[in-house]
Structures are given as structure tokens and as C-alpha cells.
Design an enzyme around this catalytic site. Sequence first.
Site, PDB file in Angstrom:
ATOM      1  N   HIS A 140       0.879  -1.174   0.000  1.00 14.20           N
ATOM      2  CA  HIS A 140       0.000   0.000   0.000  1.00 14.20           C
ATOM      3  C   HIS A 140       0.915   1.222   0.000  1.00 14.20           C
ATOM      4  O   HIS A 140       1.608   1.463   0.994  1.00 14.20           O
ATOM      5  CB  HIS A 140      -0.860   0.030   1.269  1.00 14.20           C
ATOM      6  CG  HIS A 140      -1.727  -1.182   1.461  1.00 14.20           C
ATOM      7  ND1 HIS A 140      -3.048  -1.225   1.090  1.00 14.20           N
ATOM      8  CD2 HIS A 140      -1.460  -2.403   1.993  1.00 14.20           C
ATOM      9  CE1 HIS A 140      -3.567  -2.411   1.387  1.00 14.20           C
ATOM     10  NE2 HIS A 140      -2.612  -3.148   1.945  1.00 14.20           N
ATOM     11  N   PHE A 141       0.929   1.965  -1.099  1.00 14.88           N
ATOM     12  CA  PHE A 141       1.853   3.107  -1.197  1.00 14.88           C
ATOM     13  C   PHE A 141       1.157   4.469  -1.066  1.00 14.88           C
ATOM     14  O   PHE A 141       1.798   5.506  -1.200  1.00 14.88           O
ATOM     15  CB  PHE A 141       2.688   3.026  -2.470  1.00 14.88           C
ATOM     16  CG  PHE A 141       3.842   2.039  -2.394  1.00 14.88           C
ATOM     17  CD1 PHE A 141       4.245   1.501  -1.181  1.00 14.88           C
ATOM     18  CD2 PHE A 141       4.520   1.657  -3.532  1.00 14.88           C
ATOM     19  CE1 PHE A 141       5.313   0.601  -1.099  1.00 14.88           C
ATOM     20  CE2 PHE A 141       5.596   0.769  -3.464  1.00 14.88           C
ATOM     21  CZ  PHE A 141       5.984   0.238  -2.252  1.00 14.88           C
ATOM     22  N   ARG A 142      -0.153   4.488  -0.871  1.00 13.16           N
ATOM     23  CA  ARG A 142      -0.867   5.683  -0.354  1.00 13.16           C
ATOM     24  C   ARG A 142      -1.027   6.858  -1.304  1.00 13.16           C
ATOM     25  O   ARG A 142      -1.601   7.864  -0.899  1.00 13.16           O
ATOM     26  CB  ARG A 142      -0.196   6.199   0.937  1.00 13.16           C
ATOM     27  CG  ARG A 142       0.120   5.156   1.993  1.00 13.16           C
ATOM     28  CD  ARG A 142      -1.105   4.455   2.472  1.00 13.16           C
ATOM     29  NE  ARG A 142      -0.873   3.657   3.679  1.00 13.16           N
ATOM     30  CZ  ARG A 142      -1.696   2.702   4.083  1.00 13.16           C
ATOM     31  NH1 ARG A 142      -2.797   2.410   3.409  1.00 13.16           N
ATOM     32  NH2 ARG A 142      -1.450   2.028   5.176  1.00 13.16           N
ATOM     33  N   HIS A 197      -9.099  -9.878   0.462  1.00 10.88           N
ATOM     34  CA  HIS A 197      -8.893  -9.726   1.911  1.00 10.88           C
ATOM     35  C   HIS A 197     -10.062 -10.418   2.591  1.00 10.88           C
ATOM     36  O   HIS A 197     -11.202  -9.954   2.508  1.00 10.88           O
ATOM     37  CB  HIS A 197      -8.850  -8.234   2.260  1.00 10.88           C
ATOM     38  CG  HIS A 197      -8.687  -7.962   3.715  1.00 10.88           C
ATOM     39  ND1 HIS A 197      -7.667  -7.188   4.215  1.00 10.88           N
ATOM     40  CD2 HIS A 197      -9.419  -8.343   4.807  1.00 10.88           C
ATOM     41  CE1 HIS A 197      -7.770  -7.110   5.547  1.00 10.88           C
ATOM     42  NE2 HIS A 197      -8.837  -7.796   5.925  1.00 10.88           N
ATOM     43  N   ASN A 234      -6.628   0.958  -2.099  1.00 11.65           N
ATOM     44  CA  ASN A 234      -7.286   1.763  -1.060  1.00 11.65           C
ATOM     45  C   ASN A 234      -6.541   3.073  -0.795  1.00 11.65           C
ATOM     46  O   ASN A 234      -6.115   3.361   0.317  1.00 11.65           O
ATOM     47  CB  ASN A 234      -7.460   0.956   0.237  1.00 11.65           C
ATOM     48  CG  ASN A 234      -6.158   0.404   0.795  1.00 11.65           C
ATOM     49  OD1 ASN A 234      -5.208   0.150   0.059  1.00 11.65           O
ATOM     50  ND2 ASN A 234      -6.096   0.209   2.092  1.00 11.65           N
ATOM     51  N   GLY A 250      -1.870  -1.731  10.270  1.00 14.47           N
ATOM     52  CA  GLY A 250      -0.938  -1.925   9.150  1.00 14.47           C
ATOM     53  C   GLY A 250       0.496  -1.715   9.587  1.00 14.47           C
ATOM     54  O   GLY A 250       0.779  -0.884  10.449  1.00 14.47           O
ATOM     55  N   HIS A 255       1.823   3.636   8.283  1.00 12.89           N
ATOM     56  CA  HIS A 255       1.121   4.697   9.009  1.00 12.89           C
ATOM     57  C   HIS A 255       2.191   5.427   9.807  1.00 12.89           C
ATOM     58  O   HIS A 255       3.174   4.812  10.228  1.00 12.89           O
ATOM     59  CB  HIS A 255       0.068   4.114   9.957  1.00 12.89           C
ATOM     60  CG  HIS A 255      -1.005   3.331   9.254  1.00 12.89           C
ATOM     61  ND1 HIS A 255      -2.020   3.925   8.547  1.00 12.89           N
ATOM     62  CD2 HIS A 255      -1.191   1.993   9.134  1.00 12.89           C
ATOM     63  CE1 HIS A 255      -2.807   2.988   8.034  1.00 12.89           C
ATOM     64  NE2 HIS A 255      -2.322   1.808   8.362  1.00 12.89           N
ATOM     65  N   LYS A 285      -9.050  -6.385  -6.697  1.00 13.58           N
ATOM     66  CA  LYS A 285      -8.933  -6.659  -5.259  1.00 13.58           C
ATOM     67  C   LYS A 285     -10.291  -6.472  -4.593  1.00 13.58           C
ATOM     68  O   LYS A 285     -10.984  -5.469  -4.835  1.00 13.58           O
ATOM     69  CB  LYS A 285      -7.922  -5.680  -4.635  1.00 13.58           C
ATOM     70  CG  LYS A 285      -8.025  -5.464  -3.121  1.00 13.58           C
ATOM     71  CD  LYS A 285      -7.273  -6.521  -2.337  1.00 13.58           C
ATOM     72  CE  LYS A 285      -7.353  -6.322  -0.828  1.00 13.58           C
ATOM     73  NZ  LYS A 285      -6.320  -5.454  -0.279  1.00 13.58           N
ATOM     74  N   ASP A 307       2.455  -6.890   2.412  1.00 13.82           N
ATOM     75  CA  ASP A 307       1.330  -6.075   2.885  1.00 13.82           C
ATOM     76  C   ASP A 307       1.852  -4.779   3.507  1.00 13.82           C
ATOM     77  O   ASP A 307       1.315  -4.302   4.513  1.00 13.82           O
ATOM     78  CB  ASP A 307       0.446  -6.854   3.861  1.00 13.82           C
ATOM     79  CG  ASP A 307      -0.879  -6.140   4.138  1.00 13.82           C
ATOM     80  OD1 ASP A 307      -1.244  -5.239   3.356  1.00 13.82           O
ATOM     81  OD2 ASP A 307      -1.538  -6.489   5.131  1.00 13.82           O
TER      82      ASP A 307
HETATM   83  O1  DOR Z   1      -3.568  -3.834   8.352  1.00 11.54           O
HETATM   84  C1  DOR Z   1      -3.925  -3.488   7.247  1.00 11.54           C
HETATM   85  N1  DOR Z   1      -3.589  -2.300   6.722  1.00 11.54           N
HETATM   86  N2  DOR Z   1      -4.686  -4.331   6.523  1.00 11.54           N
HETATM   87  C2  DOR Z   1      -5.295  -3.940   5.391  1.00 11.54           C
HETATM   88  O2  DOR Z   1      -6.042  -4.692   4.840  1.00 11.54           O
HETATM   89  C3  DOR Z   1      -5.072  -2.567   4.857  1.00 11.54           C
HETATM   90  C4  DOR Z   1      -3.820  -2.007   5.357  1.00 11.54           C
HETATM   91  C5  DOR Z   1      -3.709  -0.514   5.105  1.00 11.54           C
HETATM   92  O3  DOR Z   1      -3.929  -0.092   3.981  1.00 11.54           O
HETATM   93  O4  DOR Z   1      -3.380   0.217   6.038  1.00 11.54           O
END
Ligand code: DOR
Length: 443
Positions: A61-63, A178, A93, A321, A306, A146, A302
Site C-alpha cells: 500500500h503506497f498511499r 482480503h 485503497n 498496518g 502509518h 482486489k 502487505d
Molecule cells: O492492516 C492493514 N492495513 N490491513 C489492510 O487490509 C489494509 C492495510 C492498510 O492499507 O493500512
Amino acid sequence: MSLDLVLRGGMVALPWGLERTDVGVSDGRIVSIGTVTEPAAREVDCRHLHVLPGLIDTQVHFREPGLEHKEDLATGTAGAALGGVTAIFEMPNTNPNTDTAERLADKVRRGREKAHVDFAFFVGATTGNADTLGRLERLPGCAGVKIFMGSSTGTLLVAEDDAIEAVLRNGHRRVAVHCEDEKRLIERRSLAAVGEPKTHPVWRDDVTAIRATERLLALAHRTGRPVHVLHVTTEEEAARLATEKRVATMEVTPQHLLLSGPECYERLGTRAQMNPPIREKRHTDALWRAVRAGVVDVIGSDHAPHTNEEKDRVYPASPSGLPGVQTTVPLMLDAVHRGLMPLMRLVDLLAHGPQRIYGLSRKGRIATGWDADFTLVDLAAERTIEASWIASRCGWTPFDGTRVTGWPVRTIVRGQDAMIDGALQKIAAEPVRFYGTRDEEAA
Ligand code: DOR
């Protein structure tokens, strides 16, 4: 043909096993395997190294766009290159979610501009876009669809069986899922005790994961659509998925293999909080058994960064995450050193497995004609993983202080050096190609 690059004398992980040989590269592709006598524009002495196919992280997840205070495509892929990863598949996401052709094309554009390794993006299934997904999954740079069956970070959610079925009935490629059961997550929410991250796996318990995976398997059978169960966390799912290889593949993460509760929650607090959760040792041991038995298809990090400030919030206000794209290869090389799996199993999980299950048309194998992507590793190097080494904007790792044996020393993407001895280099990154996508538009 004149060669652009020769990797000389390394122990090379060919699809059929380890062999000491040279590898010749021209125009970004592998053109020869075997002794090279002619000179090349660049030569790398690999006599003390293992030459692995470029290792691929199929879940990050690179935001970007929208959450760049946590990460962006430059910082995320910098971590990949530094950690010996040559290509990443990024999750939808973000903000906005990657759920239309325009949003996918926007990410591909951003990737070309700033990524340090090759990339592909998942498109997110929603309750409103099922009928578009068969078209979206064939677009250049698309890793596939996804589904979030349970709520996690962000707003993507397809919780009900009929909505999931509609998604599975549109398109052909493997769908990454997921698996947490949303209804049970809602019912048990009050079990998440304020200030007690160790209750995370109580709230989001093993039954929550198992129930969702069972529902998904039934829908995969009903629709005939292949699925990929992301970050499997339970003994029961691993056992069940061993009997379902025709319809389902599976991923595990390094953190579910290397951390377990309650110890990780006592030591790391919210920095061990992720979805699905890290569980007790019974599950960790079962996941290792599944790795060794060949049931696990891929390891994905994964990577879900954060910030420290966000993680310092009192549980459960803290986001779920853990970062991981940069630490996966060192941690798994160390697992090889400790005898937990052979080196060729690591190659299977991080290169051959991604190639096989996602249908990569040029990456994941060292063979003539394939992309010249390599992860050069020193199996004897002893290093300590430190937060100061982490390129992610989040700036921390749950593995800070972990001593490992085995380290990636050079990352090569289509013949270009993306990392040399820990120093990041700039490359021209491209979308990954897949069987069944309209690659010509990505050229
Ligand atoms: O812990 C998680 N963080 N699980 C996920 O499915 C999404 C991810 C996130 O994008 O922070």
C-alpha cells in the site's frame, strides 16, 4: 550481439536450480545464460554472490494519491529498491480509491514519473463497479481486481455474497481477496478494548478470517473464477487451502511468519496491529508448515505504512498496518540462513510464485528472453535492520534492531541498477506486463 551487462560468475537461481554461470543482458532483456567470453559495456563480479530473479512484492500500500503524508510512490518504491525488490503490485485503497480506468491510468502515469522499481496496480471492487471490472482488469499496468470482504483501512468493501459473486462473474483473471467476515467484525467490535492492542486478534478472531475464506471458496467454485487469498493467518485456512489449489492460491506475510501474539503486542503495542491480525504461535507454526509443504504460493509484505503519530493513538483509534516492503528480502534470507526454508523456496515465493499465479509475461524467471530483473544477494552478510535505514515516509519498522544473516546488495530492473550496495539509483520504471492485459498500450 553486443552486451550491455554481464553478471559474471555468480551462483544463479535458474528455474531448474542453482548453477554457477554468467548471465548476459542486452536492451533490458536476458540474452544469454552460460559462459560469456566477449566484453560487455558493464560487468558485475558476482563470484561471491547469489543471482536471484528480481524479487517481487505482490502486496503493498503506497498511499498515493491522497495519503502522501504516510507514503508516496517515490518513497515506497525507494524502500523496495533498497530492500532488493524489483517490482511491486500496489493496492487500491488510496484516496480516491483506484476503481475506474482514469484512476488506474493516473497511478500508471505517476509510477512512470517517480517509481524506483517496476509497478502494477490493483483495481478495487466496489458494490457499484462490478460490470466494469472485466474491462478494467485488462488495462495496462493492472495487477488484477482486489476485494475487501471486511472493512480495513479506507472505504473499499464488498461484504455480501451476492455482491462478491457479481464481481467474480465479471472478468477472468485471478482476484485477490482480503478475507475477514464483515458481519462478525461488526458483531464483535466491542471486544476491542481501549488501550489494549492485544485484543485486536480477539475482536478480529480466527473464525472471522476462516468464515470469510470459506464463503469465498464457495463463490469461487460457483463462478469458476480463480481467487488469491491474501495474508492468510490461521492454521485452519492453510489446511483448507491445501485442498483447494484448483480455485485458490494463497499468500502469507513475513510479519505473520515471524511475529506472534501475545508477545508481539506486549513488545510493539499498536505497531503490531494489522488486519487480519497477528495471532498466537499455533497459527505461526502452521503457516511455516504450509510454507515448507508448498501450500503457500507467494510471500507479500502487505506494506501498510502509518506515521508514528498515527500509531501512537490509543488503540483502537490507531490505524492497522505495518511497513514491510524493505525488510521482506533480508528477513526471508535470514530465514533461509536459519534453515527454515531452502533458498530456492524463497525464490519460488517471491519470483516464480508471483509469475505463476498472476501470469507475468516477462518477469519472475531467469531465462533467455525475460526481463533482466535481478536481486543480487550476499548470503553471508550480517546486518542489523534499523529504522534509520527505512526509506518509507513512516520511518519505522517492527523489525528495528533485528540481526539478520543474508542481505540484498544490488537491485537490477531491466538491466538498470536501482540499488548498488545500499545506494539508491534512478531508473526509468515501467508497468509490469501480464498475460491477458493490453500490453501494447503500456509499451
Ligand atoms: O492492516 C492493514 N492495513 N490491513 C489492510 O487490509 C489494509 C492495510 C492498510 O492499507 O493500512
